[in-house]
Design an enzyme around this catalytic site. Sequence first.
Site, PDB file in Angstrom:
ATOM      1  N   CYS A  10       3.307  -3.689   6.821  1.00 21.02           N
ATOM      2  CA  CYS A  10       1.923  -4.134   6.626  1.00 21.02           C
ATOM      3  C   CYS A  10       1.768  -5.001   5.385  1.00 21.02           C
ATOM      4  O   CYS A  10       0.967  -5.950   5.377  1.00 21.02           O
ATOM      5  CB  CYS A  10       0.981  -2.941   6.557  1.00 21.02           C
ATOM      6  N   HIS A  66      -1.240   1.804   3.166  1.00 30.13           N
ATOM      7  CA  HIS A  66      -1.603   0.805   4.156  1.00 30.13           C
ATOM      8  C   HIS A  66      -2.144  -0.406   3.408  1.00 30.13           C
ATOM      9  O   HIS A  66      -2.611  -0.280   2.263  1.00 30.13           O
ATOM     10  CB  HIS A  66      -2.641   1.360   5.126  1.00 30.13           C
ATOM     11  N   ASP A  81      -7.355  -5.924   9.609  1.00 29.16           N
ATOM     12  CA  ASP A  81      -6.378  -4.830   9.634  1.00 29.16           C
ATOM     13  C   ASP A  81      -5.564  -4.995  10.907  1.00 29.16           C
ATOM     14  O   ASP A  81      -6.079  -4.847  12.016  1.00 29.16           O
ATOM     15  CB  ASP A  81      -7.101  -3.478   9.618  1.00 29.16           C
TER      16      ASP A  81
END
Length: 234
Positions: A10, A66, A81
């Site tokens: 990520c 994250h 996201d």
Amino acid sequence: MELPYWSCYCEENIHKACEILQSDLKAVTSHILLYAVFVSSPTRAVPLFCQRSSHRDDGLVIWDYHVILIKVVDDDSYVLDFDTTILANNEQLNVRDGCRKVDFIPFAEYADLTFHHSWSLPADLRRYFRVISSKDYLSTFASDRSHMLVVDDSGGGRSKYGKAPPPWPQICGSKAYVAGIFMNIDNYIEMMREDTIFDHGMKYGEVFTEEQFLKRFLNPMDDTYSYQAIDRVG
């Protein structure tokens, strides 16, 4: 829009998004701002809902960390996201490595669906947010991907990637390169330090509690967010 995507990376997905979107903007102007945001907790166990890899109806996943992207346009904030199921259709849910169809989501909607139940979390699971401008993230972030290495079960003490790395080159921002730093992801994930200045004077953004983060990016005129969650975080 389609952006480069590689599952389990990520921080690199958001870095590539910053590269592309900031280039498209030509410059981050006074009315369009981009921020990379690392989300973690003191124990590196952070609960987020509506996550694509979840097997639960509510989409709950406990990440060690994250990374998302926030776009601020005038007084309105939006979230990108890669792993959320919000606004996702079946094609997006069955995403392949290589690229991802993704859109910005209004901040209030994203926060309400992704961060709910905050007031019931024990202290060691409460979310913290490191917010860094996209320009700083592009110039200071560096990863040799060593955090993704695990011991090979075949023996011999060798290591292998828990998830194969993306095909693009390892990332090393210009400031990190000049400083001789090729791995600094822990400086972004670590939330408990008081300071924001680390190696060679590079600034790794600012850490917010969840209450501070919501107040920073939630439009005060938007009443779609569940405000009782804000009142009971801390």
